[in-house]
Design a protein around this motif. Structure first.
Motif, PDB file in Angstrom:
ATOM      1  N   GLU A 599      30.304  91.757  56.672  1.00 66.71           N
ATOM      2  CA  GLU A 599      30.627  91.006  55.460  1.00 66.71           C
ATOM      3  C   GLU A 599      30.468  91.897  54.243  1.00 66.71           C
ATOM      4  O   GLU A 599      29.741  92.909  54.269  1.00 66.71           O
ATOM      5  CB  GLU A 599      29.703  89.777  55.310  1.00 66.71           C
ATOM      6  CG  GLU A 599      29.786  88.779  56.442  1.00 66.71           C
ATOM      7  CD  GLU A 599      28.836  87.615  56.230  1.00 66.71           C
ATOM      8  OE1 GLU A 599      28.531  87.293  55.054  1.00 66.71           O
ATOM      9  OE2 GLU A 599      28.376  87.022  57.238  1.00 66.71           O
ATOM     10  N   LYS A 600      31.151  91.495  53.166  1.00 65.63           N
ATOM     11  CA  LYS A 600      30.995  92.138  51.866  1.00 65.63           C
ATOM     12  C   LYS A 600      30.564  91.091  50.857  1.00 65.63           C
ATOM     13  O   LYS A 600      31.043  89.950  50.886  1.00 65.63           O
ATOM     14  CB  LYS A 600      32.301  92.790  51.402  1.00 65.63           C
ATOM     15  CG  LYS A 600      32.717  94.009  52.187  1.00 65.63           C
ATOM     16  CD  LYS A 600      33.989  94.620  51.588  1.00 65.63           C
ATOM     17  CE  LYS A 600      34.407  95.864  52.333  1.00 65.63           C
ATOM     18  NZ  LYS A 600      35.636  96.466  51.736  1.00 65.63           N
ATOM     19  N   LYS A 601      29.663  91.476  49.969  1.00 66.74           N
ATOM     20  CA  LYS A 601      29.184  90.573  48.937  1.00 66.74           C
ATOM     21  C   LYS A 601      29.261  91.285  47.589  1.00 66.74           C
ATOM     22  O   LYS A 601      29.173  92.516  47.504  1.00 66.74           O
ATOM     23  CB  LYS A 601      27.730  90.156  49.198  1.00 66.74           C
ATOM     24  CG  LYS A 601      27.492  89.498  50.561  1.00 66.74           C
ATOM     25  CD  LYS A 601      28.077  88.087  50.627  1.00 66.74           C
ATOM     26  CE  LYS A 601      27.720  87.429  51.942  1.00 66.74           C
ATOM     27  NZ  LYS A 601      28.258  86.051  52.040  1.00 66.74           N
ATOM     28  N   ILE A 602      29.410  90.471  46.554  1.00 59.11           N
ATOM     29  CA  ILE A 602      29.477  91.021  45.202  1.00 59.11           C
ATOM     30  C   ILE A 602      28.796  90.043  44.266  1.00 59.11           C
ATOM     31  O   ILE A 602      28.871  88.828  44.446  1.00 59.11           O
ATOM     32  CB  ILE A 602      30.945  91.269  44.778  1.00 59.11           C
ATOM     33  CG1 ILE A 602      30.991  92.070  43.472  1.00 59.11           C
ATOM     34  CG2 ILE A 602      31.713  89.963  44.657  1.00 59.11           C
ATOM     35  CD1 ILE A 602      32.390  92.579  43.146  1.00 59.11           C
ATOM     36  N   GLY A 603      28.085  90.571  43.274  1.00 54.62           N
ATOM     37  CA  GLY A 603      27.403  89.675  42.338  1.00 54.62           C
ATOM     38  C   GLY A 603      26.570  90.439  41.334  1.00 54.62           C
ATOM     39  O   GLY A 603      26.523  91.681  41.305  1.00 54.62           O
ATOM     40  N   TYR A 604      25.910  89.681  40.465  1.00 49.96           N
ATOM     41  CA  TYR A 604      25.115  90.229  39.366  1.00 49.96           C
ATOM     42  C   TYR A 604      23.663  89.802  39.512  1.00 49.96           C
ATOM     43  O   TYR A 604      23.372  88.736  40.068  1.00 49.96           O
ATOM     44  CB  TYR A 604      25.612  89.725  38.009  1.00 49.96           C
ATOM     45  CG  TYR A 604      27.020  90.154  37.664  1.00 49.96           C
ATOM     46  CD1 TYR A 604      27.254  91.258  36.873  1.00 49.96           C
ATOM     47  CD2 TYR A 604      28.119  89.428  38.135  1.00 49.96           C
ATOM     48  CE1 TYR A 604      28.535  91.645  36.540  1.00 49.96           C
ATOM     49  CE2 TYR A 604      29.409  89.808  37.817  1.00 49.96           C
ATOM     50  CZ  TYR A 604      29.620  90.912  37.016  1.00 49.96           C
ATOM     51  OH  TYR A 604      30.886  91.297  36.689  1.00 49.96           O
ATOM     52  N   LEU A 605      22.783  90.631  38.988  1.00 47.41           N
ATOM     53  CA  LEU A 605      21.406  90.175  38.825  1.00 47.41           C
ATOM     54  C   LEU A 605      21.367  89.055  37.803  1.00 47.41           C
ATOM     55  O   LEU A 605      20.715  88.034  37.995  1.00 47.41           O
ATOM     56  CB  LEU A 605      20.501  91.338  38.376  1.00 47.41           C
ATOM     57  CG  LEU A 605      19.035  90.989  38.155  1.00 47.41           C
ATOM     58  CD1 LEU A 605      18.378  90.613  39.475  1.00 47.41           C
ATOM     59  CD2 LEU A 605      18.296  92.170  37.513  1.00 47.41           C
ATOM     60  N   ARG A 606      22.106  89.247  36.723  1.00 49.33           N
ATOM     61  CA  ARG A 606      22.329  88.211  35.719  1.00 49.33           C
ATOM     62  C   ARG A 606      23.544  88.624  34.915  1.00 49.33           C
ATOM     63  O   ARG A 606      23.642  89.759  34.459  1.00 49.33           O
ATOM     64  CB  ARG A 606      21.115  88.040  34.785  1.00 49.33           C
ATOM     65  CG  ARG A 606      21.268  86.837  33.859  1.00 49.33           C
ATOM     66  CD  ARG A 606      19.994  86.554  33.071  1.00 49.33           C
ATOM     67  NE  ARG A 606      19.744  87.553  32.044  1.00 49.33           N
ATOM     68  CZ  ARG A 606      18.772  88.450  32.097  1.00 49.33           C
ATOM     69  NH1 ARG A 606      17.957  88.469  33.140  1.00 49.33           N
ATOM     70  NH2 ARG A 606      18.584  89.330  31.135  1.00 49.33           N
ATOM     71  N   GLU A 607      24.481  87.714  34.773  1.00 46.17           N
ATOM     72  CA  GLU A 607      25.720  88.036  34.069  1.00 46.17           C
ATOM     73  C   GLU A 607      25.486  88.080  32.571  1.00 46.17           C
ATOM     74  O   GLU A 607      24.770  87.254  32.007  1.00 46.17           O
ATOM     75  CB  GLU A 607      26.800  87.000  34.401  1.00 46.17           C
ATOM     76  CG  GLU A 607      27.320  87.111  35.833  1.00 46.17           C
ATOM     77  CD  GLU A 607      28.592  86.314  36.026  1.00 46.17           C
ATOM     78  OE1 GLU A 607      29.533  86.529  35.242  1.00 46.17           O
ATOM     79  OE2 GLU A 607      28.631  85.479  36.927  1.00 46.17           O
ATOM     80  N   LEU A 608      26.138  89.056  31.909  1.00 43.17           N
ATOM     81  CA  LEU A 608      26.097  89.199  30.458  1.00 43.17           C
ATOM     82  C   LEU A 608      27.519  89.322  29.939  1.00 43.17           C
ATOM     83  O   LEU A 608      28.458  89.644  30.665  1.00 43.17           O
ATOM     84  CB  LEU A 608      25.287  90.437  30.046  1.00 43.17           C
ATOM     85  CG  LEU A 608      23.801  90.466  30.431  1.00 43.17           C
ATOM     86  CD1 LEU A 608      23.186  91.785  29.998  1.00 43.17           C
ATOM     87  CD2 LEU A 608      23.055  89.315  29.782  1.00 43.17           C
ATOM     88  N   HIS A 609      27.675  89.037  28.644  1.00 43.12           N
ATOM     89  CA  HIS A 609      28.979  89.214  27.998  1.00 43.12           C
ATOM     90  C   HIS A 609      29.153  90.713  27.597  1.00 43.12           C
ATOM     91  O   HIS A 609      30.264  91.090  27.208  1.00 43.12           O
ATOM     92  CB  HIS A 609      29.059  88.303  26.776  1.00 43.12           C
ATOM     93  CG  HIS A 609      28.932  86.823  27.134  1.00 43.12           C
ATOM     94  ND1 HIS A 609      29.906  86.134  27.824  1.00 43.12           N
ATOM     95  CD2 HIS A 609      27.934  85.930  26.901  1.00 43.12           C
ATOM     96  CE1 HIS A 609      29.545  84.867  27.984  1.00 43.12           C
ATOM     97  NE2 HIS A 609      28.354  84.719  27.440  1.00 43.12           N
ATOM     98  N   GLU A 610      28.139  91.566  27.425  1.00 39.59           N
ATOM     99  CA  GLU A 610      28.338  92.940  26.980  1.00 39.59           C
ATOM    100  C   GLU A 610      27.188  93.797  27.488  1.00 39.59           C
ATOM    101  O   GLU A 610      26.041  93.505  27.310  1.00 39.59           O
ATOM    102  CB  GLU A 610      28.340  92.993  25.456  1.00 39.59           C
ATOM    103  CG  GLU A 610      28.798  94.342  24.938  1.00 39.59           C
ATOM    104  CD  GLU A 610      28.906  94.267  23.444  1.00 39.59           C
ATOM    105  OE1 GLU A 610      30.002  94.457  22.987  1.00 39.59           O
ATOM    106  OE2 GLU A 610      27.945  94.008  22.772  1.00 39.59           O
ATOM    107  N   SER A 611      27.442  94.854  28.310  1.00 33.33           N
ATOM    108  CA  SER A 611      26.354  95.756  28.766  1.00 33.33           C
ATOM    109  C   SER A 611      26.987  97.110  29.058  1.00 33.33           C
ATOM    110  O   SER A 611      28.082  97.182  29.595  1.00 33.33           O
ATOM    111  CB  SER A 611      25.679  95.228  30.025  1.00 33.33           C
ATOM    112  OG  SER A 611      24.674  96.108  30.450  1.00 33.33           O
TER     113      SER A 611
END
Length: 865
Positions: A599-611
């Motif tokens: 399997e492949k997974k994708i995601g964020y620790l926490r999403e931000l609008h600008e980094s």
């Protein structure tokens, strides 16, 4: 007859009473001798007395009542009863009394009476036997009693000061100040200090002054009587000399008053065995000769008391060996043999070894053979640092351990690495084959057991049975990239130290085949990391998850983590994870060293609008400082420094958080752009009238005019506008008669001086310039004559003396309407004479081309200055 009988009845009891009284009188034994003396060192009265010899001969039991009084006190200060049985020896009787005040302070007296045990009648009191004090002396000055002495802590003391004969004591005090009780008469003053304590001062000072300011002072030291010596014991190190030790004690008395110690045989305490010395501990040593059994006593004494302690011992049972010396070792990878020497080879000892482990634990190992000078410690870790030391004790009649030897620090030799490396790979298809990046790391269960010097990578193609290829990499590397074709390969990696290599970690890369692209699933961040779950498959014996710590960089710092077959979810955490960065995770199943992507997974620790992520490379390995520029003010940044080599980069342990400060330049800019203009606008609004008058007056002041700011325009103290090509703001039409009264002035452009000209027969009029119309005066090569009028609003007041350019006729004409002349806006204006004027068309053009010039501007030769 009856009367005689009554008389006999009365006289008979009287006779009996008399007889009994006479018998009692014969049982009274008064004091026949009384003497009183004193012991001033002990502040004690010594009383001696006696009774008649017949009482001694009869060996009577007699009670005595003794009274003590002071001459200046009306009451008895002490009463005591003594019961004594006399003997035929006829020795005088004795009694002592300790005074609570110094005996020198005042006179004391004693009297005694007696009563036989068989009698009920007391004898008469003896006469008072007086003992005079110094209060009756003829001293000339005050004196303090008792004399200087050592006082025991916790005791009470009464002091007195006796003035000279006929003199009065004015002051009697103690320093440092303590709680005291005072008793006073005219010549003698008493002062009592209770519960003396050293913490209020190791000594107290007493001062006494009389009415003539004569004085006397005394000092008293406060201390403690000695205690029984503590931890008193005796021992020998060589069977020739014995040393006794004990703890020193604090008595708060020093110098000649400090504790004095004496060590002697108990049977003969007058002869000292040795001289004691004390620092933190007291000791005393002497040669024992052939004597083996000893009974010794230590005596401690100071002015306040004396105490003793005794020790009885057999020298053979009190052996305290010296510490071992010359300690050295022989080591293997798991054993250490310690060797040592000690001074007295005639004494049989057994020894003990202390080994300090790397984790801080201590192990004790005893020698199994008496008098052995070595011991072997087993079960040690290879290539590990240990610290050891040795101590010994008597093999027979053990008394105590010796002191420890100096510690010896050593390292065991290297051994074969235990466990396997944790290895992983990253496969990238390329033309003709695949690029495989191999990674390896040491797991917690892996033990290097030495210094890793290299990693051995072996590559073998599975299908054709070809010979394996081996590559050795330095220990500084933790990854490498190789190229393989599309066949299956078996790859093994081993860690090598100076002793051997570890067991191989094996990875099998399957034959390259077309694979279906997997859909990426979504994962979510938590407070602890990123949560990932997958569907378990029973065919796999383990699972691997890999990801990049820095997805935007190359290399991306690939990481991986292994999980057991019964695990189907995990929280992946890393110090490199930051909000706003998208991370990709691959989930693999492994069986028989073959890994397959599940399997492949994708995601964020926490999403931000600008980094944003920036990476800087420092090429110089000696550089220890780097400046990151162009950061935003008032912003939080995460910074980490990693070392990198050709084999890869070090993993991230943790970030350092940095907050940039506010931009002070921006604050200054805001201040200048907003605050200052707002302040100026507020002031202008507040002083609107004043600002309007200064900047836009109805009638400008000549003193503020630029036209009059040149030196050549000044005449004396007046400011005069020079006649030139100046244009008015507005023109007013006057009658021709008024215009004729003005003297025309002829101006020649080629001449700097105006001249008067006649105006007879000339019809002059005011010219009104059109609004917002420019006026041009073409240059004329030939002289032209102009008619100009002076604006008196720029001149001195009318009452002032006329200037050189003023015209008397104009002043006269101005008198008719002075206000109009002074405040009407005017300027010099040219009126062309008919003989020099242009045609009507030219005049109209000039009229239409008149250019407006403010009165506050300076006109100069047809232009503005």
């Amino acid at each position: 007859m009856m009367n005689q009988f009554m008389i006999l009845a009365v006289l008979l009891p009287l006779r009996m009473c008399y007889t009994a009284y006479s018998q009692q009188e014969s049982d009274v034994f008064p004091v026949t001798y009384l003497n009183v003396s004193k012991d001033l060192d002990l502040q004690r009265l010594l009383v001696e007395w006696d009774v008649v010899k017949s009482a001694h001969d009869a060996e009577l039991a007699i009670s005595f009542e003794i009274q003590v009084c002071r001459t200046d006190e009306a009451t008895t200060v002490w009463t005591e009863f003594q019961n004594v049985t006399l003997d035929k020896l006829g020795k005088p009787l004795h009694w002592t009394w300790d005074s609570d005040i110094p005996l020198e302070c005042m006179s004391h007296a004693v009297r005694i009476r007696s009563k036989a045990k068989t009698s009920k009648i007391w004898s008469q009191w003896s006469l008072w036997e007086s003992l005079p004090g110094l209060d009756t002396s003829n001293r000339s000055g005050p004196q303090i009693f008792p004399k200087e002495k050592i006082l025991a802590e916790g005791s009470d003391i009464t002091l007195c000061c006796i003035g000279g004969k006929g003199r009065t004591i004015k002051e009697f005090s103690v320093f440092p100040a303590v709680d005291v009780f005072k008793h006073t008469n005219s010549q003698v003053r008493l002062l009592t200090v209770e519960n003396l304590s050293h913490d209020k001062g190791s000594n107290i000072h007493v001062y006494c002054f009389d009415e003539d300011k004569r004085s006397h002072e005394a000092a008293f030291f406060v201390g403690k009587p000695p205690d029984t010596p503590k931890d008193f014991s005796c021992q020998t190190q060589d069977m020739k000399r014995v040393t006794c030790t004990w703890r020193d004690q604090e008595t708060y008395l020093y110098g000649e008053n400090s504790p004095q110690y004496t060590l002697s045989k108990t049977s003969s305490q007058k002869t000292a065995l040795c001289k004691a010395t004390c620092s933190k501990q007291c000791s005393c040593s002497w040669n024992i000769g052939q004597q083996r059994i000893w009974n010794v006593t230590v005596t401690v004494e100071n002015p306040l008391g004396k105490k003793t302690a005794t020790d009885v011992f057999d020298v053979d049972h009190r052996l305290y060996p010296t510490a071992p010396f010359q300690v050295w070792e022989d080591c293997t990878d798991t054993e250490m043999t310690l060797h040592w020497n000690y001074e007295n080879n005639e004494i049989e000892l057994f020894c003990q070894t202390e080994v300090l482990q790397p984790d801080g634990k201590v192990e004790l190992h005893n020698s199994s053979v008496a008098d052995s000078r070595r011991i072997t410690v087993r079960g040690l870790q290879p290539y590990t640092e240990y610290t050891a030391r040795v101590r010994c004790g008597a093999a027979k009649h053990f008394w105590r351990w010796s002191a420890w030897s100096h510690p010896l620090t050593t390292r065991t030799k290297e051994g074969t690495p235990s466990g396997k490396l944790d290895i992983w790979r990253e496969i990238t298809p390329v033309l003709g084959g695949r690029n495989v990046t191999l990674f390896w790391k040491q797991t917690p269960s892996f033990q290097a057991n030495g210094k890793i010097i290299s990693y051995e990578v072996t590559l073998k193609k599975i299908e054709d049975g070809s010979q394996p290829e081996s590559i050795s990499f330095s220990s500084v590397y933790n990854s490498t990239r190789i190229f393989i074709d599309n066949h299956s390969y078996r790859i093994s990696i081993m860690a090598k130290n100076n002793a051997n290599v570890s067991l191989p970690s094996v990875l099998i890369i399957s034959r390259a085949t077309g694979t279906e692209e997997l859909k990426e699933g979504q994962v979510n961040g938590t407070d602890d990391g990123i949560f990932i779950s997958w569907e378990p498959r029973s065919i796999y014996n383990s699972y691997i998850i890999d990801w990049c710590n820095f997805p935007r960089l190359q290399p991306c710092d690939l990481q991986w983590k292994r999980f057991g077959p019964n695990t189907s979810s995990a929280v992946i955490s890393s110090a490199a994870f930051v909000p706003g960065v998208r991370y990709k995770f691959g989930i693999y199943g492994s069986v028989a060293n073959r890994a397959s992507l599940l399997e492949k997974k994708i995601g964020y620790l926490r999403e931000l609008h600008e980094s944003e992520l920036c990476k800087y490379t420092i090429e110089n390995p000696e550089e220890k400082r780097y400046t990151v520029k162009h950061l935003m003010p008032n912003t939080k940044y995460k910074v980490v420094v990693k070392a990198f080599t050709g084999g890869g980069e070090t993993p991230i342990v943790n970030f350092r958080y940095i907050d940039t400060p506010y931009n002070s330049n921006m604050l200054y800019f805001v201040f200048l752009l907003v605050i200052v203009p707002a302040l100026v606008a507020a002031i202008c609004h507040w002083k609107m009238k004043w600002v309007k008058e200064c900047c836009c007056p109805v009638i400008p002041s000549p003193n503020k005019s630029k036209v009059l700011s040149f030196k050549e325009f000044k005449t004396d103290s007046e400011k005069v506008m020079k006649i030139n090509d100046c244009l008015p703001d507005m023109l007013a039409m006057d009658s021709n008669d008024e215009a004729h009264k003005l003297h025309p002035v002829t101006w020649s452009p080629l001449s700097s001086t105006p001249t008067e000209d006649k105006i007879d027969g000339h019809n002059s009029s005011w010219i009104y310039p059109s609004e917002n119309v420019a006026r041009d005066f073409p240059p004329t090569p030939t002289p032209q004559t102009h008619t100009c009028f002076e604006n008196f609003a720029y001149s001195s007041p009318l009452e002032a003396e006329s200037g050189p350019y003023q015209i008397p006729e104009t002043l006269e004409a101005g008198k008719t309407n002075q206000a109009v002349v002074l405040y009407q806006p005017q300027c010099y204006i040219d009126i062309f004479h008919e003989d020099t004027a242009s045609t009507t068309t030219e005049t109209g053009e000039r009229k239409n081309s008149l250019k407006y010039i403010s009165q506050t501007d300076t006109c100069w030769l047809g232009g503005r200055v």
